[in-house]
Write an enzyme that holds these catalytic residues in place. Structure first.
Site, PDB file in Angstrom:
ATOM      1  N   HIS A 231       0.843  -1.204   0.000  1.00  0.00           N
ATOM      2  CA  HIS A 231       0.000   0.000   0.000  1.00  0.00           C
ATOM      3  C   HIS A 231       0.875   1.250   0.000  1.00  0.00           C
ATOM      4  O   HIS A 231       1.903   1.284   0.679  1.00  0.00           O
ATOM      5  CB  HIS A 231      -0.879   0.038   1.258  1.00  0.00           C
ATOM      6  CG  HIS A 231      -2.017  -0.935   1.218  1.00  0.00           C
ATOM      7  ND1 HIS A 231      -3.061  -0.888   2.105  1.00  0.00           N
ATOM      8  CD2 HIS A 231      -2.281  -1.977   0.399  1.00  0.00           C
ATOM      9  CE1 HIS A 231      -3.922  -1.857   1.841  1.00  0.00           C
ATOM     10  NE2 HIS A 231      -3.465  -2.540   0.812  1.00  0.00           N
TER      11      HIS A 231
ATOM     12  N   TYR B 184      -8.649   5.071   8.687  1.00  0.00           N
ATOM     13  CA  TYR B 184      -8.672   5.417  10.105  1.00  0.00           C
ATOM     14  C   TYR B 184      -9.755   6.484  10.275  1.00  0.00           C
ATOM     15  O   TYR B 184      -9.629   7.583   9.744  1.00  0.00           O
ATOM     16  CB  TYR B 184      -7.325   6.006  10.542  1.00  0.00           C
ATOM     17  CG  TYR B 184      -6.197   4.987  10.661  1.00  0.00           C
ATOM     18  CD1 TYR B 184      -5.480   4.564   9.543  1.00  0.00           C
ATOM     19  CD2 TYR B 184      -5.833   4.464  11.902  1.00  0.00           C
ATOM     20  CE1 TYR B 184      -4.436   3.650   9.659  1.00  0.00           C
ATOM     21  CE2 TYR B 184      -4.785   3.553  12.025  1.00  0.00           C
ATOM     22  CZ  TYR B 184      -4.097   3.152  10.898  1.00  0.00           C
ATOM     23  OH  TYR B 184      -3.063   2.255  11.025  1.00  0.00           O
TER      24      TYR B 184
ATOM     25  N   PRO C 277      -2.079   0.275  19.489  1.00  0.00           N
ATOM     26  CA  PRO C 277      -1.944  -0.229  18.117  1.00  0.00           C
ATOM     27  C   PRO C 277      -2.244   0.781  17.000  1.00  0.00           C
ATOM     28  O   PRO C 277      -2.057   0.469  15.822  1.00  0.00           O
ATOM     29  CB  PRO C 277      -2.940  -1.387  18.068  1.00  0.00           C
ATOM     30  CG  PRO C 277      -3.925  -1.101  19.129  1.00  0.00           C
ATOM     31  CD  PRO C 277      -3.197  -0.353  20.201  1.00  0.00           C
TER      32      PRO C 277
ATOM     33  N   LYS D  23       2.619  -0.268  15.077  1.00  0.00           N
ATOM     34  CA  LYS D  23       4.063  -0.277  15.288  1.00  0.00           C
ATOM     35  C   LYS D  23       4.627  -1.430  16.132  1.00  0.00           C
ATOM     36  O   LYS D  23       5.838  -1.663  16.116  1.00  0.00           O
ATOM     37  CB  LYS D  23       4.485   1.037  15.977  1.00  0.00           C
ATOM     38  CG  LYS D  23       4.366   2.250  15.093  1.00  0.00           C
ATOM     39  CD  LYS D  23       5.474   2.269  14.074  1.00  0.00           C
ATOM     40  CE  LYS D  23       5.273   3.293  13.003  1.00  0.00           C
ATOM     41  NZ  LYS D  23       5.341   2.770  11.659  1.00  0.00           N
TER      42      LYS D  23
ATOM     43  N   TYR E 257       4.830   6.557   9.696  1.00  0.00           N
ATOM     44  CA  TYR E 257       3.997   5.380   9.418  1.00  0.00           C
ATOM     45  C   TYR E 257       4.751   4.339   8.595  1.00  0.00           C
ATOM     46  O   TYR E 257       4.690   3.140   8.887  1.00  0.00           O
ATOM     47  CB  TYR E 257       2.703   5.804   8.708  1.00  0.00           C
ATOM     48  CG  TYR E 257       1.617   4.753   8.806  1.00  0.00           C
ATOM     49  CD1 TYR E 257       0.624   4.831   9.777  1.00  0.00           C
ATOM     50  CD2 TYR E 257       1.595   3.663   7.939  1.00  0.00           C
ATOM     51  CE1 TYR E 257      -0.353   3.857   9.890  1.00  0.00           C
ATOM     52  CE2 TYR E 257       0.623   2.683   8.039  1.00  0.00           C
ATOM     53  CZ  TYR E 257      -0.346   2.788   9.015  1.00  0.00           C
ATOM     54  OH  TYR E 257      -1.304   1.815   9.125  1.00  0.00           O
TER      55      TYR E 257
END
Ligand code: FAD
Ligand code: DHB
Length: 392
Positions: A72, A201, A293, A297, A385
């Site tokens: 992604h 998200y 979470p 990570k 990220y």
């Protein structure tokens, strides 16, 4: 039994450490209190940073990952009924993440260790670690009620947050830093094609929701719930209803439903111990730190720790120098605290806090508005990220 490095825990940290040591010609034994089937089926994380993927590929355990992992190059942040894409490729010079389940990583590493003649001993009981303040530490355990002992030069405590290695370190050596969040995540795995090509998200006034996936046929979904929530209070129909509400957009985006094949609740915590070592015992992964979470990570940080540890152990056997071993904790903690900061920041930006007053709610919306409209802010999210560079 005698080995160079005795490793407690066959999670991602313990198995990757054993694999990296083997590639450098160093012998280790991994012991695990669960069965092989249990650890290979345990549903947990699913997002691999680019650095974790590269390490797996470069060290010869990336074949299935390259075959079935989903690459992604962005995520969506959804709030106020609108989606906003964070374009990782554009913001990080082409980097991305790979969706590949943690239990598949565990399977690949276990297969590689056993194929190379490595020792991974499952279903052990009553594990204790001793004498790690001196040159001859040992691990004791039972298998089928027979007592066993592993003598070694170093012990790696890779036994997760509830393991025995951290609590065995004498009082006064470690300092713990902790924050417990007033919510948990209810996660499900559903047999249905993902409703979006990328992760979503969502910040909603009813609480956070996350749309993720495992394969073109399997969707992984999470929703924020109370920390003491009982899973029985959430029949499938209630979960879907809540997910539909939290993902709703003004342009009527549609979430596809499917059969729920797994359900569980995960508590949320930030936790670090300093230092991550005591004599010849070295803690790695969840044994030393936990992140909430939201930044995806935990697994990646566990892998980053054992990279540092493997290098330090290899250097010791090559040159006799303990310099890298002595600096293990300090090296790891620089990354650990940055990842803690990022995970805390993502968590605070996206969840509903019951004590949120109107000021906090406006501040949260301003944060989301900023991160989705400023290139500098989006770039900061993106570089964290996809994974900060390894210092080696
Ligand atoms: P672990 O994977 O916990 O491995 C430790 C191993 O040690 C285990 O196999 C355990 O059985 C074994 N062990 C424990 N005690 C002993 C003992 N006494 N003797 C021998 N063996 C022992 N992260 C995310 O990024 N996203 C997620 O969605 C996510 N979901 C999670 C859900 C749950 C329920 C949990 C617990 C964690 C989740 N995480 C998630 C975090 C992520 O999975 C961990 O950060 C990662 O597993 C850390 O790897 P590790 O090898 O350090 O520890
Ligand atoms: C997944 C888990 C996470 O914690 C996250 O932030 C993103 C995805 C997952 O399980 O797919």
């Amino acid at each position: 039994m005698r080995t160079q490095v005795g490793i407690v825990g066959a999670g991602p940290a313990g198995l990757m450490l054993s694999h990296l040591l083997h590639l450098a010609g160093i012998d280790s034994v991994v012991i695990e209190n669960r069965s092989r089937k249990y650890v290979e089926e345990r549903v947990r994380a699913g997002v691999l940073e680019q650095g974790t993927v590269e390490l797996m590929v470069e060290t010869g355990v990336g074949a299935r990952l390259e075959q079935i992992g989903l690459v992604h190059h962005g995520i969506e942040l959804r709030f106020n009924g609108h989606g906003h894409r964070i374009d990782f490729a554009d913001l990080t010079g082409g980097k991305g993440i790979t969706i590949y389940a943690q239990h598949e990583v565990v399977r690949d590493l276990t297969d590689a260790r056993l194929a190379a003649g490595g020792q991974v001993i499952f279903e052990v009981d009553d594990v204790i670690v001793r004498d790690f303040d001196g040159p001859k530490p040992f691990i004791r355990y039972h298998t089928d009620s027979a007592a066993q002992q592993i003598e070694c030069d170093f012990i790696a405590g890779c036994d997760g947050f509830h393991g025995i290695c951290r609590p065995t370190i004498p009082a006064g050596v470690l300092t713990a830093f902790e924050r417990v969040y007033p919510f948990a995540w209810l996660g499900i795995l559903a047999e249905v094609a993902p409703s979006s090509d990328e992760l979503i998200y969502a910040n909603h006034e009813r609480g956070f929701a996350l749309h993720s996936m495992r394969s073109p046929q399997l969707t992984r979904l999470y929703l924020q719930c109370a920390p003491d929530e009982q899973i029985e209070a959430w029949p499938d129909a209630r979960i879907w209803e809540e997910l539909h509400r939290r993902f709703a957009t003004r342009d009527r985006w549609k979430l596809s439903e499917g059969t729920v094949v797994q359900k569980g609740i995960t508590e949320m915590r930030s936790f670090v111990v300093e230092p991550m070592q005591c004599g010849n015992l070295f803690l790695a992964g969840d044994a030393a730190h936990i992140v909430p979470p939201t930044g995806a990570k935990g697994l990646n940080l566990a892998v980053a720790d054992v990279r540092v540890l493997a290098r330090a152990i290899v250097e010791f056997y090559r040159s006799g120098s303990r310099e890298l071993l002595n600096r293990y904790s300090e090296t790891c903690l620089r990354r650990v605290w940055k990842v803690q900061r990022f995970s805390w920041w993502m968590t605070s930006m996206l969840h509903r806090f019951d004590d949120n007053n109107a000021f906090d709610r406006h501040r949260q919306m301003a944060e989301l508005d900023y991160v989705t409209s400023s290139r500098a802010a989006a770039q900061s999210l993106a570089e964290n990220y996809v994974g900060l560079p390894m210092e080696d």
